[in-house]
Design a protein around this motif. Structure first.
Motif, PDB file in Angstrom:
ATOM      1  N   ILE A  11       0.852  -1.195   0.000  1.00 34.60           N
ATOM      2  CA  ILE A  11       0.000   0.000   0.000  1.00 34.60           C
ATOM      3  C   ILE A  11       0.888   1.245   0.000  1.00 34.60           C
ATOM      4  N   LYS A  12       0.536   2.175  -0.860  1.00 37.50           N
ATOM      5  CA  LYS A  12       1.254   3.444  -0.949  1.00 37.50           C
ATOM      6  C   LYS A  12       0.382   4.551  -0.379  1.00 37.50           C
ATOM      7  N   GLY A  13       0.954   5.389   0.438  1.00 38.31           N
ATOM      8  CA  GLY A  13       0.194   6.495   1.004  1.00 38.31           C
ATOM      9  C   GLY A  13       1.081   7.454   1.780  1.00 38.31           C
ATOM     10  N   GLU A  14       0.445   8.495   2.288  1.00 40.33           N
ATOM     11  CA  GLU A  14       1.152   9.511   3.066  1.00 40.33           C
ATOM     12  C   GLU A  14       1.031   9.198   4.550  1.00 40.33           C
ATOM     13  N   VAL A  15       2.145   9.282   5.276  1.00 43.98           N
ATOM     14  CA  VAL A  15       2.167   8.980   6.706  1.00 43.98           C
ATOM     15  C   VAL A  15       1.507  10.112   7.483  1.00 43.98           C
ATOM     16  N   SER A  16       0.643   9.723   8.418  1.00 46.38           N
ATOM     17  CA  SER A  16       0.047  10.707   9.326  1.00 46.38           C
ATOM     18  C   SER A  16      -0.146  10.049  10.682  1.00 46.38           C
ATOM     19  N   ASN A  17      -0.333  10.871  11.716  1.00 45.74           N
ATOM     20  CA  ASN A  17      -0.549  10.385  13.084  1.00 45.74           C
ATOM     21  C   ASN A  17       0.530   9.392  13.520  1.00 45.74           C
ATOM     22  N   CYS A  18       1.771   9.661  13.124  1.00 47.24           N
ATOM     23  CA  CYS A  18       2.866   8.728  13.410  1.00 47.24           C
ATOM     24  C   CYS A  18       3.299   8.881  14.874  1.00 47.24           C
ATOM     25  N   LYS A  19       3.310   7.740  15.618  1.00 50.42           N
ATOM     26  CA  LYS A  19       3.680   7.747  17.023  1.00 50.42           C
ATOM     27  C   LYS A  19       4.602   6.571  17.309  1.00 50.42           C
ATOM     28  N   TYR A  20       5.749   6.882  17.903  1.00 45.46           N
ATOM     29  CA  TYR A  20       6.685   5.851  18.363  1.00 45.46           C
ATOM     30  C   TYR A  20       6.359   5.532  19.824  1.00 45.46           C
ATOM     31  N   HIS A  21       5.910   4.282  20.076  1.00 40.29           N
ATOM     32  CA  HIS A  21       5.535   3.883  21.436  1.00 40.29           C
ATOM     33  C   HIS A  21       6.773   3.480  22.219  1.00 40.29           C
ATOM     34  N   SER A  22       6.696   3.618  23.538  1.00 42.71           N
ATOM     35  CA  SER A  22       7.822   3.236  24.390  1.00 42.71           C
ATOM     36  C   SER A  22       8.157   1.747  24.268  1.00 42.71           C
ATOM     37  N   SER A  23       7.207   0.967  23.855  1.00 38.81           N
ATOM     38  CA  SER A  23       7.437  -0.478  23.667  1.00 38.81           C
ATOM     39  C   SER A  23       8.276  -0.771  22.429  1.00 38.81           C
ATOM     40  N   GLY A  24       8.436   0.245  21.560  1.00 38.50           N
ATOM     41  CA  GLY A  24       9.168   0.042  20.311  1.00 38.50           C
ATOM     42  C   GLY A  24       8.264  -0.088  19.106  1.00 38.50           C
ATOM     43  N   HIS A  25       6.954  -0.246  19.330  1.00 35.42           N
ATOM     44  CA  HIS A  25       6.011  -0.336  18.223  1.00 35.42           C
ATOM     45  C   HIS A  25       5.789   1.054  17.615  1.00 35.42           C
ATOM     46  N   ILE A  26       5.410   1.053  16.340  1.00 36.65           N
ATOM     47  CA  ILE A  26       5.100   2.296  15.645  1.00 36.65           C
ATOM     48  C   ILE A  26       3.644   2.247  15.205  1.00 36.65           C
ATOM     49  N   TYR A  27       2.884   3.249  15.611  1.00 38.12           N
ATOM     50  CA  TYR A  27       1.489   3.353  15.203  1.00 38.12           C
ATOM     51  C   TYR A  27       1.357   4.550  14.265  1.00 38.12           C
ATOM     52  N   PHE A  28       0.698   4.360  13.146  1.00 46.52           N
ATOM     53  CA  PHE A  28       0.548   5.442  12.177  1.00 46.52           C
ATOM     54  C   PHE A  28      -0.633   5.145  11.265  1.00 46.52           C
ATOM     55  N   SER A  29      -0.915   6.096  10.403  1.00 50.97           N
ATOM     56  CA  SER A  29      -1.970   5.925   9.404  1.00 50.97           C
ATOM     57  C   SER A  29      -1.402   6.205   8.029  1.00 50.97           C
ATOM     58  N   LEU A  30      -1.974   5.546   7.027  1.00 52.82           N
ATOM     59  CA  LEU A  30      -1.682   5.863   5.630  1.00 52.82           C
ATOM     60  C   LEU A  30      -2.922   6.505   5.046  1.00 52.82           C
ATOM     61  N   LYS A  31      -2.695   7.590   4.276  1.00 52.29           N
ATOM     62  CA  LYS A  31      -3.853   8.265   3.717  1.00 52.29           C
ATOM     63  C   LYS A  31      -3.548   8.723   2.299  1.00 52.29           C
ATOM     64  N   ASP A  32      -4.627   8.907   1.556  1.00 52.30           N
ATOM     65  CA  ASP A  32      -4.525   9.577   0.268  1.00 52.30           C
ATOM     66  C   ASP A  32      -5.593  10.656   0.254  1.00 52.30           C
ATOM     67  N   ASP A  33      -5.924  11.174  -0.900  1.00 49.72           N
ATOM     68  CA  ASP A  33      -6.879  12.287  -0.939  1.00 49.72           C
ATOM     69  C   ASP A  33      -8.323  11.858  -0.698  1.00 49.72           C
ATOM     70  N   LYS A  34      -8.556  10.507  -0.576  1.00 50.94           N
ATOM     71  CA  LYS A  34      -9.935  10.050  -0.407  1.00 50.94           C
ATOM     72  C   LYS A  34     -10.177   9.241   0.862  1.00 50.94           C
ATOM     73  N   SER A  35      -9.155   8.586   1.385  1.00 46.69           N
ATOM     74  CA  SER A  35      -9.378   7.702   2.515  1.00 46.69           C
ATOM     75  C   SER A  35      -8.092   7.494   3.296  1.00 46.69           C
ATOM     76  N   GLN A  36      -8.184   6.719   4.412  1.00 45.86           N
ATOM     77  CA  GLN A  36      -7.016   6.390   5.195  1.00 45.86           C
ATOM     78  C   GLN A  36      -7.207   5.046   5.879  1.00 45.86           C
ATOM     79  N   ILE A  37      -6.093   4.433   6.320  1.00 45.72           N
ATOM     80  CA  ILE A  37      -6.128   3.146   6.990  1.00 45.72           C
ATOM     81  C   ILE A  37      -5.140   3.184   8.140  1.00 45.72           C
ATOM     82  N   SER A  38      -5.535   2.542   9.266  1.00 47.59           N
ATOM     83  CA  SER A  38      -4.665   2.474  10.426  1.00 47.59           C
ATOM     84  C   SER A  38      -3.607   1.401  10.207  1.00 47.59           C
ATOM     85  N   CYS A  39      -2.388   1.662  10.751  1.00 45.05           N
ATOM     86  CA  CYS A  39      -1.267   0.744  10.558  1.00 45.05           C
ATOM     87  C   CYS A  39      -0.479   0.609  11.860  1.00 45.05           C
TER      88      CYS A  39
END
Length: 402
Positions: free
Chosen positions: A29-57
């Motif tokens: 999946i190709k998209g723009e990174v948003s809501n990017c958060k580095y957790h203290s556990s080492g996990h990375i939470y972020f979203s991918l979005k385009d001009d119409k929709s987004q998905i949690s990652c």
């Protein structure tokens, strides 16, 4: 009666559907990174979005070791490979990332940052090694395309600011394959030619358009040049490796020319201002010397031999006058005393008593007759009076009775 399912059963069922779908388990999946958060556990939470929709990652910490080689930030365009599944507890689906790579421009940004860090560590950007830009250049070299807005803007600005400066253009390719090589040759050629300042740059564009000025070979050519170099690449927001390596960075080619070419009018105004300032200072200095000259002249006049002789003459005349007055005073004083003594002496003088019928007697030997006892009858005596003397004989001597 219809069968009733629990929420957990439904979420588990949906998850199995996702897991059984081959495409969802091997997806990119190709998209723009948003809501990017580095957790203290080492996990990375972020979203991918385009001009119409987004998905949690999410990317788990164990996947980051081999699946991510850059720092994720909001706004980056990335390609994420992984699988899509359901998080049963929340009933939401998300992309579980295995690998994340920058897409296109993103990769260029990573390369840009890596090269910038490398050259910074090697000292190519050290401010202590930057060469000063000449204040009054005679010849300015330009490395840019022979057509386009950059060279026209530079020529226009140079003509307006100082038409007497010679411009030497090295027509270089500033975009596409081989552009970096021509820029390097232009820098080396103008450096050998002996211009006073070199301007490199071009107009604005995308990061791909400006990439020739981000090449390592260009940065090293700038660093190696003996001639001061001003980089004016792109627009104000654009920054290239060449900007960091150059001796001076300008926001645009036009701004680079303004920094390289002194404004003749400003120079003339500065000269006039300096002349006025010097004139005021000279007048002030002359006035100080005039005052000092007056002081020294006064001192010289006080030590002038003629003046000293004149002052001594005046002093001598004053002393002479005082001496004359003192002598007159003493003469008058002593004359007065002499007159007093003369009067006293006259009062004691025998001749003084001769006036008014008085005289004095002297014997034949001229000795004063002080007693009748010393004279006998028939002696000759002399009678002295005021206007003469008489000789006579004594016919009788009479002594006074006691």
């Amino acid at each position: 009666m219809n069968k009733v399912f629990s929420v957990a059963q439904i979420n588990a069922y949906i998850k199995r559907i996702f897991q059984s779908d081959y495409a969802l388990n091997r997806i990119y999946i190709k998209g723009e990174v948003s809501n990017c958060k580095y957790h203290s556990s080492g996990h990375i939470y972020f979203s991918l979005k385009d001009d119409k929709s987004q998905i949690s990652c999410v990317m788990f910490a164990n996947q980051r070791i081999s699946g991510l080689d850059f720092e994720m930030e909001n706004g980056q365009t990335v390609i994420v490979s992984g699988s899509i599944s359901v998080f049963e507890r929340n009933g939401t689906y998300q992309l579980y990332a295995n690998e994340i790579s920058l897409d296109g421009i993103g990769r260029l940004y990573v390369e840009f940052e890596k090269l910038k860090e490398k050259l910074y560590r090697q000292g190519l950007f050290d401010h202590e090694k930057k060469k000063p830009i000449p204040q009054n250049p005679k010849t300015i070299g330009i490395v840019t395309a022979k057509t386009g807005a950059a060279i026209h803007d530079i020529m226009s600005v140079a003509k307006r600011r100082n038409p007497y400066i010679q411009l030497v253009l090295y027509p270089a390719q500033v975009q596409g394959d081989g552009a970096a090589e021509t820029i390097v040759r232009g820098i080396e050629t103008l450096d050998r030619y002996g211009v006073d300042t070199i301007i490199i740059g071009r107009g604005g564009g995308s990061i791909e358009d400006l990439w020739a000025f981000n090449e390592e070979k260009v940065a090293r050519a700038i660093y190696a040049a003996k001639t001061p170099i001003i980089s004016g690449t792109g627009h104000e927001v654009d920054t290239t490796i060449a900007d960091y390596a150059a001796d001076l960075r300008a926001a645009t080619p036009t701004a680079a020319c303004e920094l390289a070419v002194p404004d003749l009018r400003e120079t003339l105004d500065a000269i006039d201002a300096r002349k006025r300032s010097l004139s005021v200072q000279i007048r002030h200095i002359l006035r100080n010397y005039e005052l000092r000259l007056e002081q020294y002249s006064g001192k010289l006049r006080r030590f002038d031999p003629k003046l000293q002789l004149q002052e001594q003459r005046m002093t001598l005349a004053e002393l002479e006058d005082r001496l004359t007055k003192r002598m007159d005073y003493l003469r008058n004083r002593y004359q007065h005393r002499l007159e007093l003594y003369a009067q006293r002496l006259h009062g004691l003088s025998p001749t003084a008593k001769l006036i008014g019928g008085y005289g004095y007697l002297s014997d034949q030997s001229g000795q004063p007759v002080v007693s009748a006892k010393h004279i006998a009858k028939g002696d000759e005596i002399q009678i002295t009076i005021s206007d003469g003397s008489l000789k006579t004989k004594v016919s009788e001597v009479t002594l006074n009775k006691k």
